[in-house]
Design a protein around this motif. Structure first.
Motif, PDB file in Angstrom:
ATOM      1  N   UNK A 343      42.542  73.486  47.534  1.00  0.00           N
ATOM      2  CA  UNK A 343      41.724  74.185  46.547  1.00  0.00           C
ATOM      3  C   UNK A 343      42.118  73.738  45.144  1.00  0.00           C
ATOM      4  N   UNK A 344      41.101  73.389  44.351  1.00  0.00           N
ATOM      5  CA  UNK A 344      41.360  73.060  42.960  1.00  0.00           C
ATOM      6  C   UNK A 344      40.825  74.170  42.053  1.00  0.00           C
ATOM      7  N   UNK A 345      40.324  73.900  40.897  1.00  0.00           N
ATOM      8  CA  UNK A 345      40.124  74.948  39.888  1.00  0.00           C
ATOM      9  C   UNK A 345      39.018  75.947  40.204  1.00  0.00           C
ATOM     10  N   UNK A 346      37.929  75.488  40.804  1.00  0.00           N
ATOM     11  CA  UNK A 346      36.832  76.410  41.072  1.00  0.00           C
ATOM     12  C   UNK A 346      36.054  76.808  39.830  1.00  0.00           C
ATOM     13  N   UNK A 347      36.159  76.032  38.770  1.00  0.00           N
ATOM     14  CA  UNK A 347      35.355  76.293  37.572  1.00  0.00           C
ATOM     15  C   UNK A 347      33.889  76.007  37.864  1.00  0.00           C
ATOM     16  N   UNK A 348      33.637  74.946  38.639  1.00  0.00           N
ATOM     17  CA  UNK A 348      32.297  74.574  39.060  1.00  0.00           C
ATOM     18  C   UNK A 348      32.212  74.671  40.581  1.00  0.00           C
ATOM     19  N   UNK A 349      31.088  75.129  41.122  1.00  0.00           N
ATOM     20  CA  UNK A 349      30.953  75.181  42.584  1.00  0.00           C
ATOM     21  C   UNK A 349      30.836  73.790  43.171  1.00  0.00           C
ATOM     22  N   UNK A 350      31.318  73.633  44.398  1.00  0.00           N
ATOM     23  CA  UNK A 350      31.213  72.351  45.073  1.00  0.00           C
ATOM     24  C   UNK A 350      32.572  71.774  45.412  1.00  0.00           C
ATOM     25  N   UNK A 351      32.557  70.646  46.102  1.00  0.00           N
ATOM     26  CA  UNK A 351      33.792  69.997  46.524  1.00  0.00           C
ATOM     27  C   UNK A 351      33.648  68.490  46.388  1.00  0.00           C
ATOM     28  N   UNK A 352      34.779  67.796  46.420  1.00  0.00           N
ATOM     29  CA  UNK A 352      34.783  66.335  46.403  1.00  0.00           C
ATOM     30  C   UNK A 352      35.593  65.829  47.588  1.00  0.00           C
ATOM     31  N   UNK A 353      35.288  64.610  47.998  1.00  0.00           N
ATOM     32  CA  UNK A 353      35.940  64.043  49.176  1.00  0.00           C
ATOM     33  C   UNK A 353      36.131  62.547  48.974  1.00  0.00           C
ATOM     34  N   UNK A 354      37.311  62.049  49.374  1.00  0.00           N
ATOM     35  CA  UNK A 354      37.569  60.611  49.296  1.00  0.00           C
ATOM     36  C   UNK A 354      36.804  59.884  50.393  1.00  0.00           C
ATOM     37  N   UNK A 355      36.315  58.684  50.059  1.00  0.00           N
ATOM     38  CA  UNK A 355      35.675  57.822  51.037  1.00  0.00           C
ATOM     39  C   UNK A 355      36.524  56.556  51.183  1.00  0.00           C
ATOM     40  N   UNK A 356      36.094  55.656  52.039  1.00  0.00           N
ATOM     41  CA  UNK A 356      36.843  54.409  52.242  1.00  0.00           C
ATOM     42  C   UNK A 356      36.206  53.229  51.520  1.00  0.00           C
ATOM     43  N   UNK A 357      35.325  53.526  50.557  1.00  0.00           N
ATOM     44  CA  UNK A 357      34.638  52.450  49.848  1.00  0.00           C
ATOM     45  C   UNK A 357      34.294  52.920  48.433  1.00  0.00           C
ATOM     46  N   UNK A 358      33.991  51.946  47.569  1.00  0.00           N
ATOM     47  CA  UNK A 358      33.515  52.289  46.233  1.00  0.00           C
ATOM     48  C   UNK A 358      32.174  52.995  46.356  1.00  0.00           C
ATOM     49  N   UNK A 359      32.107  54.206  45.821  1.00  0.00           N
ATOM     50  CA  UNK A 359      30.883  54.991  45.953  1.00  0.00           C
ATOM     51  C   UNK A 359      29.827  54.544  44.950  1.00  0.00           C
ATOM     52  N   UNK A 360      30.212  54.484  43.713  1.00  0.00           N
ATOM     53  CA  UNK A 360      29.349  53.921  42.667  1.00  0.00           C
ATOM     54  C   UNK A 360      30.246  53.131  41.726  1.00  0.00           C
ATOM     55  N   UNK A 361      29.745  51.959  41.329  1.00  0.00           N
ATOM     56  CA  UNK A 361      30.602  51.060  40.553  1.00  0.00           C
ATOM     57  C   UNK A 361      29.765  50.279  39.557  1.00  0.00           C
ATOM     58  N   UNK A 362      30.220  50.232  38.310  1.00  0.00           N
ATOM     59  CA  UNK A 362      29.606  49.355  37.330  1.00  0.00           C
ATOM     60  C   UNK A 362      29.085  50.070  36.105  1.00  0.00           C
ATOM     61  N   UNK A 363      28.517  49.286  35.211  1.00  0.00           N
ATOM     62  CA  UNK A 363      27.970  49.807  33.968  1.00  0.00           C
ATOM     63  C   UNK A 363      26.671  50.574  34.227  1.00  0.00           C
ATOM     64  N   UNK A 364      26.507  51.678  33.513  1.00  0.00           N
ATOM     65  CA  UNK A 364      25.276  52.452  33.569  1.00  0.00           C
ATOM     66  C   UNK A 364      24.927  52.935  32.162  1.00  0.00           C
ATOM     67  N   UNK A 365      23.676  53.308  31.981  1.00  0.00           N
ATOM     68  CA  UNK A 365      23.256  54.019  30.782  1.00  0.00           C
ATOM     69  C   UNK A 365      22.859  55.426  31.200  1.00  0.00           C
ATOM     70  N   UNK A 366      23.423  56.425  30.531  1.00  0.00           N
ATOM     71  CA  UNK A 366      23.096  57.818  30.826  1.00  0.00           C
ATOM     72  C   UNK A 366      22.015  58.301  29.861  1.00  0.00           C
ATOM     73  N   UNK A 367      20.990  58.923  30.413  1.00  0.00           N
ATOM     74  CA  UNK A 367      19.946  59.551  29.617  1.00  0.00           C
ATOM     75  C   UNK A 367      19.948  61.040  29.917  1.00  0.00           C
ATOM     76  N   UNK A 368      20.051  61.855  28.893  1.00  0.00           N
ATOM     77  CA  UNK A 368      20.114  63.305  29.082  1.00  0.00           C
ATOM     78  C   UNK A 368      18.754  63.840  29.512  1.00  0.00           C
TER      79      UNK A 368
END
Length: 452
Positions: A343-368
C-alpha cells in the motif's frame, strides 16, 4: 563527447575526464544531451555540483529550443573554465528517423566541437572507416577527433598514426578496460551513482588513467577553439513567494536541474525531503514528487506510514502537488511487482504494477484537455516517457502525442491542485506551467495565513 551508438563508454570517460580536470585545478561544468536523468547524477557526484540537461525537443522544437539550450548552456557554465557536454545514443540519433534533438543537433546550435568516443575492441584499421564514416556523414558534423575506448595502450600506439592519416582527425588518446571500475546497469540504464560502493576511489582511478593515456591539454585547446555562444537571458516575472518541498532520496531522484532552478527564479524556495526516511513533510506550501526507482524501495516506502499520512493530509487539504512517473505511482493506493503488493499513499485511487517491458517510451507533446493547476485547456508542453510500470487509471487530463504524430493516448490526472502523470516535463518547455505551479503554492500559503 559523443559516440556512434549507446554503450560505447561515454559516461565512464566523461566522468573520468571531469575528475581529471578537477585534479588539475580546473572548474568544469557538465551537461547531458537529451532527457536522461542518470548520467547527470554521475556528473554531479563527480563534481559535487549540479549537472544540466540540454534537450532540443523538451525545450520546445525549433527556435525556442535553440534559444533555451544556448541560455542554459551559458548560465550552467557561468564561472567554469570548461563545459563538457555528453551526448546521448548515437551521435546523429534524434526524433524518429531524423537527427532532430540529437547530440549532433545540439553541437550544431551551440557551436560545440565534438570528440568521438569509439569502441576499439576487436578492430584495427577498420576502426578508421567507422570514425571517418561518422565524421563525414554530415558536412557540418563538427567532429574534430576521437578517443579509442576499450583498447590496450600498446595497440592504440600501433594504430594511432594510420587512424589519424586515414580519417584526417586528431587522436586524443585511448582508454583501456579497467577491472573493478565498470558501472553496472539495470532496466532504466546505469545504476545511480549514489548506489556504487567506493565511487570516489573508482573515479579517482579512472581519472588517473585519463591523465596517463588521454591528451587532456589537447582537449582543452580544442575547447578554447569553440566559437562564441550567442544567447539571450529571458525575462521572468516572479510568482512567489512559496516554499516547495521536493522529494529527493534513493527512490526519487529524477529531476531536471534547470527546472528546479526555474522554480527558484520564479520565487519558490525549495526544501528537500525523503519519502523513505523522513516522518513528515517539511513546512511547505507545495510538493514536487519526481520520478526515480520507487519500485526498488516499495516495502520501505509502504512501511513509512507517518510520511504517507503526512502527504495525504497535506494534499487533501488543498496543497498543490506535481507528481511525475514514480511520484505519480507513489500517490496511488497500491503498487505490485510479481507476487509483491504493498500500500502506498492513497491520495489518488488506483494502483500501479511493474511489467517486463517498456510500457511507453519516447518524446511526446502533452495537450491539456481541461483546465488544471498548471495550465489551461489547449495548452501544450513537451515531455518524455520511460517506464516499465503501468497503472489502472492513467487519467485523461491530457492527450499525449508521439513526436512523430502517428499515435496518441489519454494520460494524466488532475484533481484539485494535484497534477500527476507518467510523462516527465521540463518546465523550460513552457515556463508558464512553472509560474502557475509557484502561483498556486503562493495562493495556498495565503489561504493558510488567512485561516491563522
Amino acid at each position: 563527447m559523443a559516440a556512434p551508438k549507446s554503450g560505447g563508454g561515454k559516461t565512464t570517460i566523461v566522468c573520468a575526464l571531469l575528475r581529471a580536470l578537477q585534479k588539475m585545478g580546473l572548474t568544469a561544468a557538465a551537461f547531458k544531451s537529451g532527457p536522461d536523468y542518470i548520467d547527470p547524477l554521475f556528473h554531479s557526484r563527480v563534481l559535487q555540483t549540479a549537472s544540466h540537461n540540454l534537450d532540443l525537443f523538451l525545450f520546445g522544437r525549433g527556435e525556442q529550443g535553440t534559444a533555451t539550450a544556448r541560455y542554459l548552456l551559458a548560465s550552467g557554465s557561468d564561472g567554469a573554465d570548461i563545459a563538457v557536454l555528453e551526448g546521448a545514443m548515437g551521435y546523429y540519433d534524434g526524433v524518429g528517423t531524423t537527427s532532430e534533438a540529437s547530440a549532433y543537433d545540439l553541437a550544431k546550435v551551440t557551436n560545440t566541437p565534438v570528440v568521438l568516443v569509439i569502441d576499439g575492441s576487436g578492430a584495427g584499421l577498420s576502426l578508421a572507416a567507422q570514425i571517418k564514416g561518422t565524421a563525414a556523414f554530415r558536412r557540418d558534423s563538427r567532429i574534430a577527433g576521437f578517443i579509442v575506448n576499450r583498447i590496450k595502450p600498446g595497440v592504440y600506439a600501433y594504430f594511432k598514426d594510420v587512424w589519424e592519416k586515414e580519417t584526417g582527425l586528431t587522436a586524443f588518446g585511448c582508454f583501456p578496460d579497467m577491472a573493478g571500475c565498470a558501472f553496472a546497469s539495470r532496466h532504466l540504464g546505469l545504476v545511480t551513482a549514489g548506489e556504487i560502493k567506493d565511487f570516489r576511489s573508482k573515479i579517482d582511478a579512472l581519472a588517473e588513467q585519463v591523465m596517463q593515456s588521454v591528451d587532456v591539454a589537447a582537449l582543452l585547446s580544442l575547447a578554447r577553439s569553440a566559437r562564441p555562444l550567442p544567447y539571450e537571458e529571458p525575462v521572468l516575472k516572479p510568482a512567489g513567494p512559496a516554499r516547495i518541498a521536493v522529494a529527493r532520496d534513493e527512490a526519487f531522484c529524477f529531476y531536471y536541474e534547470d527546472s528546479l532552478t526555474l522554480l527558484k527564479q520564479l520565487g519558490a524556495e525549495l526544501v528537500y525531503f525523503s519519502p523513505l526516511h523522513d516522518e513528515r513533510l517539511p513546512d511547505c506550501e507545495g510538493v514536487y514528487l519526481g520520478g526515480g526507482y520507487p519500485e526498488l524501495y516499495a516495502e520501505a516506502l509502504a512501511a513509512n506510514a507517518a510520511m504517507k499520512g503526512s502527504l495525504k493530509r497535506a494534499l487533501s487539504d488543498g496543497m498543490p502537488c506535481v507528481a511525475e512517473c514514480g511520484g505519480f505511482m507513489y500517490l496511488l493506493e497500491e503498487f505490485s511487482a510479481g507476487e509483491q503488493s504493498v500500500s502506498w499513499c492513497g491520495v489518488l485511487p488506483g494502483s500501479s504494477k511493474m511489467t517486463d517491458h517498456l510500457t511507453r517510451f519516447g518524446y511526446v507533446t502533452l495537450t491539456a484537455e481541461e483546465d488544471t493547476m498548471l495550465c489551461r485547456r489547449g495548452d501544450t508542453i513537451c515531455a518524455h516517457e520511460f517506464h516499465y510500470s503501468d497503472s489502472t487509471d492513467n487519467g485523461a487530463a491530457f492527450t499525449a502525442r508521439k513526436a512523430s504524430g502517428r499515435r496518441s493516448w489519454p494520460c494524466g490526472r488532475s484533481e484539485g491542485r494535484i497534477v500527476a502523470a507518467y510523462p516527465h516535463i521540463h518546465f523550460w518547455s513552457n515556463p508558464d506551467w512553472a509560474r502557475r505551479f509557484v502561483a498556486a503554492c503562493r495562493t495556498y500559503r495565503e489561504e493558510r495565513h488567512h485561516e491563522d
